[in-house]
Design a protein around this motif. Structure first.
Motif, PDB file in Angstrom:
ATOM      1  N   GLU A  67       1.216  -0.880   0.311  1.00 34.80           N
ATOM      2  CA  GLU A  67       0.219  -0.061  -0.514  1.00 34.80           C
ATOM      3  C   GLU A  67       0.901   1.307  -0.145  1.00 34.80           C
ATOM      4  OE1 GLU A  67      -3.048   0.140   3.234  1.00 34.80           O
ATOM      5  OE2 GLU A  67      -3.251  -1.905   2.721  1.00 34.80           O
ATOM      6  N   ASP A  68       1.523   0.973   0.988  1.00 29.10           N
ATOM      7  CA  ASP A  68       2.966   2.522   0.605  1.00 29.10           C
ATOM      8  C   ASP A  68       3.373   2.626  -0.352  1.00 29.10           C
ATOM      9  OD1 ASP A  68       2.328   2.674   3.554  1.00 29.10           O
ATOM     10  OD2 ASP A  68       4.152   1.544   4.267  1.00 29.10           O
ATOM     11  N   ALA A  69       3.876   1.702  -1.457  1.00 28.23           N
ATOM     12  CA  ALA A  69       3.968   1.852  -2.519  1.00 28.23           C
ATOM     13  C   ALA A  69       2.893   1.301  -4.042  1.00 28.23           C
ATOM     14  CB  ALA A  69       4.635   0.384  -3.134  1.00 28.23           C
ATOM     15  N   GLY A  70       1.878   2.126  -3.876  1.00 29.79           N
ATOM     16  CA  GLY A  70       1.258   2.887  -4.268  1.00 29.79           C
ATOM     17  C   GLY A  70      -0.086   1.327  -5.069  1.00 29.79           C
ATOM     18  N   LEU A  71      -0.154   0.573  -4.060  1.00 29.40           N
ATOM     19  CA  LEU A  71      -1.037  -0.241  -4.415  1.00 29.40           C
ATOM     20  C   LEU A  71      -2.630   0.027  -3.340  1.00 29.40           C
ATOM     21  CD1 LEU A  71       0.154  -3.779  -5.026  1.00 29.40           C
ATOM     22  CD2 LEU A  71      -0.409  -1.732  -6.706  1.00 29.40           C
ATOM     23  N   SER A  72      -3.695  -0.090  -4.077  1.00 29.76           N
ATOM     24  CA  SER A  72      -4.993   0.275  -3.362  1.00 29.76           C
ATOM     25  C   SER A  72      -4.947  -0.632  -2.045  1.00 29.76           C
ATOM     26  CB  SER A  72      -5.954   0.546  -3.763  1.00 29.76           C
ATOM     27  OG  SER A  72      -6.671  -1.066  -4.412  1.00 29.76           O
ATOM     28  N   LEU A 118      -8.384  -7.476 -10.568  1.00 30.93           N
ATOM     29  CA  LEU A 118      -7.371  -7.755 -11.264  1.00 30.93           C
ATOM     30  C   LEU A 118      -6.913  -6.991 -12.330  1.00 30.93           C
ATOM     31  CD1 LEU A 118      -8.724 -11.429 -10.763  1.00 30.93           C
ATOM     32  CD2 LEU A 118      -6.832  -9.844  -9.491  1.00 30.93           C
ATOM     33  N   ARG A 119      -7.719  -6.261 -13.132  1.00 29.51           N
ATOM     34  CA  ARG A 119      -7.157  -5.688 -14.272  1.00 29.51           C
ATOM     35  C   ARG A 119      -6.217  -4.500 -13.775  1.00 29.51           C
ATOM     36  NH1 ARG A 119     -13.433  -6.534 -15.301  1.00 29.51           N
ATOM     37  NH2 ARG A 119     -12.968  -8.596 -17.175  1.00 29.51           N
ATOM     38  N   GLY A 120      -6.757  -4.061 -12.924  1.00 32.34           N
ATOM     39  CA  GLY A 120      -6.085  -2.608 -12.437  1.00 32.34           C
ATOM     40  C   GLY A 120      -4.677  -3.331 -11.858  1.00 32.34           C
ATOM     41  N   LEU A 121      -4.880  -4.314 -11.139  1.00 34.92           N
ATOM     42  CA  LEU A 121      -3.302  -4.958 -10.905  1.00 34.92           C
ATOM     43  C   LEU A 121      -2.294  -4.635 -12.790  1.00 34.92           C
ATOM     44  CD1 LEU A 121      -4.221  -7.379  -7.748  1.00 34.92           C
ATOM     45  CD2 LEU A 121      -2.321  -5.532  -7.694  1.00 34.92           C
ATOM     46  N   GLU A 122      -2.932  -5.476 -13.103  1.00 36.15           N
ATOM     47  CA  GLU A 122      -2.336  -6.439 -14.759  1.00 36.15           C
ATOM     48  C   GLU A 122      -1.568  -4.935 -15.026  1.00 36.15           C
ATOM     49  OE1 GLU A 122      -3.977  -9.508 -18.564  1.00 36.15           O
ATOM     50  OE2 GLU A 122      -5.511  -7.627 -17.625  1.00 36.15           O
ATOM     51  N   LEU A 169       9.715  -1.990  -6.360  1.00 38.19           N
ATOM     52  CA  LEU A 169       9.752  -1.529  -5.517  1.00 38.19           C
ATOM     53  C   LEU A 169      11.847  -0.925  -4.907  1.00 38.19           C
ATOM     54  CD1 LEU A 169       8.218  -4.287  -3.884  1.00 38.19           C
ATOM     55  CD2 LEU A 169       7.192  -2.184  -4.308  1.00 38.19           C
ATOM     56  N   ARG A 170      12.424  -1.318  -5.072  1.00 42.48           N
ATOM     57  CA  ARG A 170      13.672  -1.498  -4.842  1.00 42.48           C
ATOM     58  C   ARG A 170      14.388   0.605  -5.124  1.00 42.48           C
ATOM     59  NH1 ARG A 170      15.200  -6.797  -6.256  1.00 42.48           N
ATOM     60  NH2 ARG A 170      15.614  -8.220  -4.536  1.00 42.48           N
ATOM     61  N   SER A 171      13.957   1.240  -6.272  1.00 42.39           N
ATOM     62  CA  SER A 171      13.824   2.101  -7.052  1.00 42.39           C
ATOM     63  C   SER A 171      12.624   3.097  -6.331  1.00 42.39           C
ATOM     64  CB  SER A 171      13.369   2.000  -8.495  1.00 42.39           C
ATOM     65  OG  SER A 171      13.094   3.878  -8.847  1.00 42.39           O
TER      66      SER A 171
END
Length: 357
Positions: free
Chosen positions: A11-16, A52-56, A83-85
């Protein structure tokens, strides 16, 4: 890291929250239908297809039709790189925040207050390495160890380096070896009482921080000749004149170089009283125009305040006011002052006694 922590990090990396939950679920299942993903996660059935489409679209999963919509986690190489970036950017941002917090832009300020001793030591290191003529520094043996490479670089560049070592608070000092001192300074002295850190470079820059027992940790970095002149007298009276040398590279035979005219006057005055002829080279600046100048000639007189010469070694207190010498050259007679000279023809940066006859 457990599943909940991984979800929170994603979530911190930008996912809902639903996307993070669905992605972690797919990592565990490997490949599954949209319905199975919804049942194994907290994602509501009506939302699972959009999730799932958002993750794709973000590159985390790929979907395919097999009677119904199925999904599997995508090759993680791109995700891991992203993520490493992000982690690197956070680390860089943290370093930049720390740097801006502790070190203001010194180029725009005559006097800067900083919050940490490390900032003062870092700036002192930079200034010492770039010194052209003179370094005066009072510091503990541990601080000396940190700055020894910079001091050695200054000595290699021909800079006059005076070091006063002071003990740390509630610790037994471990003084540098004679070999180390010979590589890092022109002369070293030792004061038995703890003292603040102070470094003066080329009569312009001063770095200062209270000693380790101070209730507040802060530092002052000054880019101003007038302020530096005040610190110079603190250095001379508290850290230098009243303490005996523990190392000296100075020679009693010419050529003898001075960066402090007052020390030169004290050595020259008895020689003049004996009728000796002193040949000297003065390198400095014209006091009226500020142009660099070098003059070689014979020292004919010394002047300091209202105290007449008597042939004895002159106390430093008698030299606190006007202090100058007169040098006769091929083009006339000139008066030479020290740091901050205004009345004399030249401000001496260095005086070298070439010969004594």
């Amino acid at each position: 890291m457990d599943g909940d922590e991984l979800i929170a990090t994603l979530e911190d990396a930008g996912l809902s929250p639903y996307q993070a939950d669905a992605f972690v679920t797919l990592l565990e299942l490997g490949s599954a239908s949209a319905t199975d993903v919804a049942e194994a996660s907290s994602v509501p059935d009506p939302r699972i297809y959009d999730v799932l489409r958002g993750l794709e679209e973000k590159g985390y999963v790929e979907t395919y039709e097999q009677d119904s919509l199925h999904a599997r986690a995508h090759d993680p190489a791109d995700v891991l790189a992203d993520l490493r970036s992000r982690a690197n950017r956070f680390e860089t941002a943290a370093d930049e925040i720390e740097d801006r917090w502790s070190r203001p832009d010194l180029e725009d300020h005559k006097v800067s207050i900083v919050k940490r001793l490390d900032t003062v030591l870092t700036r002192a290191d930079e200034l010492i390495r770039s010194a052209a003529n003179q370094v005066q520094i009072g510091l503990t043996p541990a601080q000396f160890d940190d700055l020894a490479p910079a001091l050695a670089a200054a000595r290699e560049n021909g800079v006059d380096v005076k070091v006063c070592l002071v003990p740390p608070i509630d610790e037994e000092p471990s003084l540098p070896s004679t070999e180390t001192l010979s590589e890092t300074c022109t002369e070293a002295r030792y004061r038995e009482l703890p003292s603040p850190f102070v470094a003066l470079v080329d009569r312009t820059w001063t770095c200062f921080s209270p000693h380790g027992g101070s209730t507040n940790e802060y530092g002052v970095i000054v880019n101003d000749r007038t302020h530096a002149y005040v610190f110079n007298w603190y250095f001379l009276t508290c850290l230098w004149e009243i303490h005996e040398p523990i190392y000296s590279a100075r020679d009693d035979e010419p050529p003898i170089t001075y960066v402090d005219i007052r020390r030169c006057l004290r050595d020259v005055e008895p020689l003049l009283a004996e009728g000796r002829t002193i040949e000297a080279t003065v390198a400095g600046f014209e006091t009226d125009a500020g142009r660099e100048v070098t003059r070689r000639g014979t020292i004919t007189d010394v002047t300091y305040g209202e105290h007449p010469a008597n042939g004895d070694r002159t106390p430093l207190s008698h030299l606190a006011g006007e202090a100058s010498l007169t040098i006769a050259t091929d083009d006339g007679t000139h008066t030479v002052g020290g740091w901050g000279a205004m009345l004399e023809d030249y401000e001496a940066r260095r005086i070298t006694i070439e010969a004594i006859d």
